[in-house]
Design a protein around this motif. Structure first.
Motif: not given
Length: 212
Positions: A13-17, A19-21, A30-36, A130-140
């Protein structure tokens, strides 16, 4: 695949986060900044069909459909296969290179897990991620429920997988599987047409369908 994925969930999951861009064609921050605040990004709102006041997407958000056009009949679901293909490719073959496998180096997940073609579980998992990566959730979370969005990811996975299994032998799903197999696996890989060539798989699928 599901057992193997569960054992290495956090790292993948970390690997995908990271590369989400690349996966979604959006700025990496949008994805690497955990506060975004991803729920405030118009492009992400469009992909998930959400708003600032409603950050929980529908059970079948636009990201699952071609051109982000929702289809209540679900006849075009999972047709947005390029996104799922990128997710699967990164998990199986590493973070670099989305068009071909690299030579040399340690065994990739695809080799270790002996995955040679797409499965219903693999496609369902990619759609959920895909949905998780786009969501407001910070952790799977291991509970399978999103802390912020309250999305029931575990139930979503089971539901998506059931839909895929039920339609696995249809021409529509066959086209998606063919496209994904071509995208994810090299010409040298054994990309099995399970729906036609493997009697054991067909028998297992029939048993699964009987339970739906």
């Amino acid at each position: 695949f599901e057992d193997a994925m569960n054992s290495s969930r956090a790292s993948e999951i970390k690997k995908l986060c990271s590369k989400a861009g690349v996966i979604f064609g959006l700025p990496e921050q949008y994805f690497t900044d955990t506060t975004y605040n991803r729920a405030s990004v118009p492009e992400i709102q469009k992909l998930l069909g959400i708003s600032v006041s409603q950050c929980t997407p529908k059970p079948f958000p636009p990201i699952l459909f071609p051109n982000l056009v929702e289809d209540a009949s679900l006849k075009t679901i999972f047709r947005n296969w390029e996104v799922f293909g990128k997710i699967i490719h990164i998990v199986l073959w590493g973070e670099t290179g989305l068009t071909a496998l690299r030579a040399g180096g340690p065994p990739r997940n695809g080799n270790k897990w002996e995955i040679t073609s797409l499965t219903p579980g693999l496609l369902a998992w990619a759609a959920v991620i895909a949905i998780f990566l786009l969501s407001a959730d910070k952790e799977f979370r291991y509970s399978g429920k999103g802390e912020t969005t309250k999305i029931q990811y575990s139930y979503m996975f089971s539901s998506y997988k059931k839909i895929i299994i039920k339609n696995w032998t249809t021409e529509y799903t066959r086209d998606i599987v063919k496209a994904l197999n071509s995208f994810i696996f090299t010409k040298g890989s054994r990309t099995v047409d399970s729906m036609l060539d493997e009697e054991d798989f067909t028998a297992a699928m029939d048993r699964a369908l009987a339970g739906i």
